[in-house]
Design an enzyme around this catalytic site. Structure first.
Site, PDB file in Angstrom:
ATOM      1  N   ASN A  92      -3.273  -2.554  19.774  1.00 55.19           N
ATOM      2  CA  ASN A  92      -4.426  -2.924  18.954  1.00 55.19           C
ATOM      3  C   ASN A  92      -4.934  -4.327  19.242  1.00 55.19           C
ATOM      4  O   ASN A  92      -6.102  -4.643  18.957  1.00 55.19           O
ATOM      5  CB  ASN A  92      -4.089  -2.774  17.471  1.00 55.19           C
ATOM      6  N   GLU A 138       5.219   1.867  19.832  1.00 51.02           N
ATOM      7  CA  GLU A 138       5.526   0.433  19.903  1.00 51.02           C
ATOM      8  C   GLU A 138       6.691   0.123  18.956  1.00 51.02           C
ATOM      9  O   GLU A 138       6.662   0.536  17.788  1.00 51.02           O
ATOM     10  CB  GLU A 138       4.323  -0.409  19.491  1.00 51.02           C
ATOM     11  N   HIS A 144       5.577   1.763  15.500  1.00 51.39           N
ATOM     12  CA  HIS A 144       4.143   2.061  15.473  1.00 51.39           C
ATOM     13  C   HIS A 144       3.821   3.266  16.348  1.00 51.39           C
ATOM     14  O   HIS A 144       3.743   3.165  17.570  1.00 51.39           O
ATOM     15  CB  HIS A 144       3.348   0.830  15.935  1.00 51.39           C
TER      16      HIS A 144
END
Length: 333
Positions: free
Chosen positions: A232, A194, A182
């Site tokens: 997130n 990530e 990510h």
């Protein structure tokens, strides 16, 4: 008595021989495992495939090409590919104008990028990063088409910001060689990546990808395969709460963003950031959190839902919590 002594010696010798054979067999198995592990670790990533020429796809292609990897950017839309190449060229140009890179560096990076509208061009890639829209069904459909084309030892990764890696991996022919990578947005500027392992991700796959992301001058962090991972999981509920604050009339768009910039030293207000990310992406992540964790605190704000339904997605649609049709963005509420 003599027979008993002889029999006992023979039995002892048999046991010793049997034990030695077992040790030899175990050593052979260990050597084979080590050889397999060594072969897996010897895979060198040279060619990168990026699926999706949107905001994240072009950013990932930019980062990889700037780090001297050959990149094949694939999208079904020729116009999207043209916009992506133009965007990468402009982004690199800004770095040249700021003295961050040389013009020769820019030309070398651009020369590393090729584009195609067919998945067939991904057959020689060592690593394929899927950066399609944050929709699970679309991602699964892509894997069904691309997996038969890939090399047996190629690693397939997803840039999803919220969807289960284990569930996505199960739709491929290589769950052991599948994981989440990510990138943050914008990928060329953000230092963090990530790394998310699915339940079947092999250690060698993780180690290879960790080394690869470090070679991009990024800092990789390992996150467990829970909805929205780390960034997130924390960021999107804050944005959603900012939308609720607007929805309930606690403050205007300008007041909310100014409060968080000056009161919390955020470089960008939460509503401005939501527009930058894309309100459809924000909504998608909140839906994943709400469905995956079954907690009402993750319920998407109705105003966020309405904006997405209206097609007001933020910067990419020229309207969100701000109107971007003029030279200076104007708050819409």
């Amino acid at each position: 008595m003599v027979w008993l002594q002889t029999s006992s010696k023979q039995s002892l010798n048999w046991k010793l021989n049997s034990k030695n054979e077992r040790i030899k067999l175990m050593n052979r198995i260990t050597n084979i495992d080590n050889e397999k592990r060594s072969n897996n670790m010897s895979i060198e990533i040279k060619n990168i495939g990026v699926i999706g020429a949107g905001q994240m796809g072009l950013g990932i292609a930019h980062v990889c090409a700037a780090s001297s990897y050959d990149v094949n950017l694939v999208d079904i839309d020729d116009a999207a590919l043209e916009r992506a190449i133009d965007g990468i060229d402009k982004n690199l140009g800004r770095l040249v104008s700021r003295g961050k890179i040389s013009d020769a560096d820019k030309k070398a990076a651009m020369a590393k990028i090729s584009t195609d509208t067919s998945f067939d061009s991904l057959g020689d890639c060592d690593l394929i990063i899927e950066a399609a829209t944050e929709n699970e069904e679309i991602k699964k459909a892509i894997y069904a088409q691309v997996c038969p084309i890939l090399k047996e030892d190629a690693i397939l990764a997803t840039n999803t910001s919220s969807i289960s890696i284990t569930r996505l991996a199960a739709e491929t022919d290589r769950p052991g060689r599948f994981m989440g990578i990510h990138f943050m947005n914008p990928a060329p500027l953000m230092e963090l990546i990530e790394l998310i392992r699915g339940i079947a991700t092999e250690p060698e796959t993780f180690e290879t990808i960790r080394d690869f992301t470090s070679s991009l001058n990024k800092t990789p962090v390992s996150a467990e395969d829970f909805p929205a991972f780390i960034v997130n999981r924390i960021l999107m509920p804050m944005i959603n709460e900012a939308v609720y604050t607007l929805y309930e009339g606690v403050g205007s768009v300008d007041a909310i963003d100014t409060a968080m910039k000056l009161g919390a030293h955020h470089p960008m207000g939460p509503l401005e950031l939501a527009d930058f990310i894309g309100l459809d992406t924000c909504l998608s992540v909140m839906q994943v959190l709400h469905d995956g964790l079954a907690d009402t605190k993750y319920r998407p704000c109705p105003l966020l839902v309405k904006y997405v339904e209206a097609g007001w997605l933020g910067r990419k649609s020229s309207r969100g919590f701000y109107d971007y049709s003029g030279d200076v963005p104007q708050p819409t509420r």
